[in-house]
Design a protein around this motif. Structure first.
Motif, PDB file in Angstrom:
ATOM      1  N   ARG A  44       0.928  -1.133  -0.002  1.00 15.02           N
ATOM      2  CA  ARG A  44      -0.155   0.161   0.019  1.00 15.02           C
ATOM      3  C   ARG A  44       0.956   1.244  -0.150  1.00 15.02           C
ATOM      4  N   TYR A  45       0.476   2.357  -0.704  1.00  9.82           N
ATOM      5  CA  TYR A  45       1.257   3.314  -0.800  1.00  9.82           C
ATOM      6  C   TYR A  45       0.473   4.609  -0.927  1.00  9.82           C
ATOM      7  N   ARG A  46       1.125   5.838  -0.903  1.00  8.35           N
ATOM      8  CA  ARG A  46       0.443   7.241  -1.541  1.00  8.35           C
ATOM      9  C   ARG A  46       1.133   7.483  -2.844  1.00  8.35           C
ATOM     10  N   LYS A  47       0.179   8.117  -3.528  1.00  5.07           N
ATOM     11  CA  LYS A  47       0.606   8.642  -4.859  1.00  5.07           C
ATOM     12  C   LYS A  47       0.836  10.125  -4.659  1.00  5.07           C
ATOM     13  N   ASN A  48       1.791  10.652  -5.513  1.00  7.02           N
ATOM     14  CA  ASN A  48       2.223  12.027  -5.548  1.00  7.02           C
ATOM     15  C   ASN A  48       2.144  12.783  -3.972  1.00  7.02           C
ATOM     16  N   TYR A  49       2.855  11.907  -3.231  1.00  6.96           N
ATOM     17  CA  TYR A  49       2.656  12.258  -1.813  1.00  6.96           C
ATOM     18  C   TYR A  49       3.275  13.713  -1.652  1.00  6.96           C
ATOM     19  N   THR A  50       2.601  14.616  -1.045  1.00  3.88           N
ATOM     20  CA  THR A  50       2.748  16.116  -0.960  1.00  3.88           C
ATOM     21  C   THR A  50       3.511  16.253   0.293  1.00  3.88           C
ATOM     22  N   GLU A  51       3.628  15.406   1.268  1.00  5.25           N
ATOM     23  CA  GLU A  51       4.384  15.606   2.529  1.00  5.25           C
ATOM     24  C   GLU A  51       5.524  15.530   2.260  1.00  5.25           C
ATOM     25  N   LEU A  52       6.137  14.935   1.243  1.00  5.25           N
ATOM     26  CA  LEU A  52       7.763  14.784   1.069  1.00  5.25           C
ATOM     27  C   LEU A  52       8.390  15.792   0.035  1.00  5.25           C
ATOM     28  N   PRO A  53       9.540  16.250   0.144  1.00  4.89           N
ATOM     29  CA  PRO A  53      10.059  17.006  -0.876  1.00  4.89           C
ATOM     30  C   PRO A  53      10.033  16.203  -2.299  1.00  4.89           C
ATOM     31  N   GLY A  54       9.695  17.025  -3.289  1.00  4.32           N
ATOM     32  CA  GLY A  54       9.769  16.370  -4.712  1.00  4.32           C
ATOM     33  C   GLY A  54       8.548  15.468  -4.797  1.00  4.32           C
ATOM     34  N   ARG A  55       7.577  15.372  -4.043  1.00  2.00           N
ATOM     35  CA  ARG A  55       6.203  14.886  -4.198  1.00  2.00           C
ATOM     36  C   ARG A  55       6.543  13.692  -5.070  1.00  2.00           C
ATOM     37  N   PRO A  56       7.096  12.509  -4.420  1.00  6.06           N
ATOM     38  CA  PRO A  56       7.426  11.157  -5.001  1.00  6.06           C
ATOM     39  C   PRO A  56       6.058  10.712  -5.776  1.00  6.06           C
ATOM     40  N   PRO A  97      18.234  23.461 -21.317  1.00  2.00           N
ATOM     41  CA  PRO A  97      18.204  24.328 -19.978  1.00  2.00           C
ATOM     42  C   PRO A  97      17.197  23.281 -19.222  1.00  2.00           C
ATOM     43  N   LYS A  98      16.183  23.002 -19.816  1.00  2.04           N
ATOM     44  CA  LYS A  98      14.921  22.378 -19.146  1.00  2.04           C
ATOM     45  C   LYS A  98      15.376  21.151 -18.756  1.00  2.04           C
ATOM     46  N   ILE A  99      15.703  20.338 -19.662  1.00  2.00           N
ATOM     47  CA  ILE A  99      16.218  18.905 -18.960  1.00  2.00           C
ATOM     48  C   ILE A  99      17.413  18.930 -18.113  1.00  2.00           C
ATOM     49  N   GLU A 100      18.378  20.011 -18.140  1.00  2.81           N
ATOM     50  CA  GLU A 100      19.419  20.054 -17.144  1.00  2.81           C
ATOM     51  C   GLU A 100      18.858  20.411 -15.855  1.00  2.81           C
ATOM     52  N   ARG A 101      17.899  21.152 -15.961  1.00  4.08           N
ATOM     53  CA  ARG A 101      17.181  21.778 -14.765  1.00  4.08           C
ATOM     54  C   ARG A 101      16.632  20.580 -14.083  1.00  4.08           C
ATOM     55  N   ASN A 102      15.725  19.996 -14.876  1.00 11.32           N
ATOM     56  CA  ASN A 102      15.018  18.823 -14.210  1.00 11.32           C
ATOM     57  C   ASN A 102      16.010  17.614 -13.603  1.00 11.32           C
ATOM     58  N   MET A 103      17.239  17.616 -14.154  1.00 10.36           N
ATOM     59  CA  MET A 103      18.336  16.682 -13.630  1.00 10.36           C
ATOM     60  C   MET A 103      18.750  17.224 -12.368  1.00 10.36           C
ATOM     61  N   GLU A 104      18.829  18.383 -12.399  1.00 12.67           N
ATOM     62  CA  GLU A 104      19.445  19.169 -11.170  1.00 12.67           C
ATOM     63  C   GLU A 104      18.355  18.938  -9.977  1.00 12.67           C
ATOM     64  N   ARG A 105      17.068  19.299 -10.524  1.00 13.84           N
ATOM     65  CA  ARG A 105      16.115  19.249  -9.200  1.00 13.84           C
ATOM     66  C   ARG A 105      15.816  17.844  -8.654  1.00 13.84           C
ATOM     67  N   ASP A 106      16.230  16.804  -9.687  1.00 18.87           N
ATOM     68  CA  ASP A 106      16.156  15.539  -9.212  1.00 18.87           C
ATOM     69  C   ASP A 106      17.237  15.131  -7.983  1.00 18.87           C
ATOM     70  N   LYS A 107      18.512  15.704  -8.379  1.00 18.13           N
ATOM     71  CA  LYS A 107      19.569  15.532  -7.319  1.00 18.13           C
ATOM     72  C   LYS A 107      19.044  16.251  -5.856  1.00 18.13           C
ATOM     73  N   GLU A 108      18.423  17.576  -6.199  1.00 21.34           N
ATOM     74  CA  GLU A 108      18.200  18.300  -4.772  1.00 21.34           C
ATOM     75  C   GLU A 108      17.009  17.527  -4.029  1.00 21.34           C
ATOM     76  N   LYS A 109      15.976  16.958  -4.763  1.00 20.59           N
ATOM     77  CA  LYS A 109      14.718  16.367  -3.800  1.00 20.59           C
ATOM     78  C   LYS A 109      15.261  15.122  -3.276  1.00 20.59           C
ATOM     79  N   ASP A 110      16.163  14.338  -4.236  1.00 19.10           N
ATOM     80  CA  ASP A 110      16.834  12.867  -3.652  1.00 19.10           C
ATOM     81  C   ASP A 110      17.749  13.327  -2.438  1.00 19.10           C
TER      82      ASP A 110
END
Length: 158
Positions: A44-56, A97-110
């Protein structure tokens, strides 16, 4: 103050605009495929869980596992190969720049999730669609490792 990034840079044709408007951020086919497989196994899981950074996309709160289902294009899979293709393609000033920012944001939320003591898993979309069972096994192995660690920490072996 949290400054929001511009949603769009550059020009888009009507065709591009129409295609981009159909790309979903939630409940994508890759997310739904993995969620169904996990549900079928009893997880059982939560989807797009807003309580966490990055909303997994999927959060197994019981095990503190955050799962992201990443599309290859938007999250820069094989960036060394993709970037030169984008440089030659349409609107590189927007896409690179869009994809590079997405990759950067992925690292930040991780980093934020790891700091909060969550396990972070990223799956590529094609891996989910072609090897759903393998993706579930990866998750189950992490759960199993957590159970072993807990029993060693408690001094019990159940």
């Amino acid at each position: 103050m949290n400054k929001r990034e511009p949603r769009f840079r550059g020009e888009a044709s009507d065709k591009s605009h129409k295609n981009m408007s159909r790309i979903r951020g939630k409940d994508t086919s890759i997310e739904v495929t993995l969620r169904r497989a996990l549900w079928k196994k009893g997880y059982r899981y939560r989807k797009n869980y807003t309580e966490l950074p990055g909303r997994p996309d999927i959060a197994l709160t019981k095990y503190k596992i955050a799962i992201f289902c990443d599309s290859e294009f938007f999250h820069g899979k094989d960036w060394e190969v993709l970037r030169p293709k984008l440089e030659k393609g349409k609107n590189p000033d927007y896409w690179i720049p869009k994809i590079e920012r997405n990759m950067e944001r992925d690292k930040e939320k991780d980093s934020a999730l790891l700091f909060a003591d969550w396990t972070v898993i990223h799956f590529w979309g094609k891996d989910i669609l072609q090897n759903t069972d393998e993706c579930v096994k990866v998750i189950e192995e992490i759960i199993f490792e957590q159970k072993i660690q807990r029993s060693e920490d408690d001094g019990s072996y159940d």
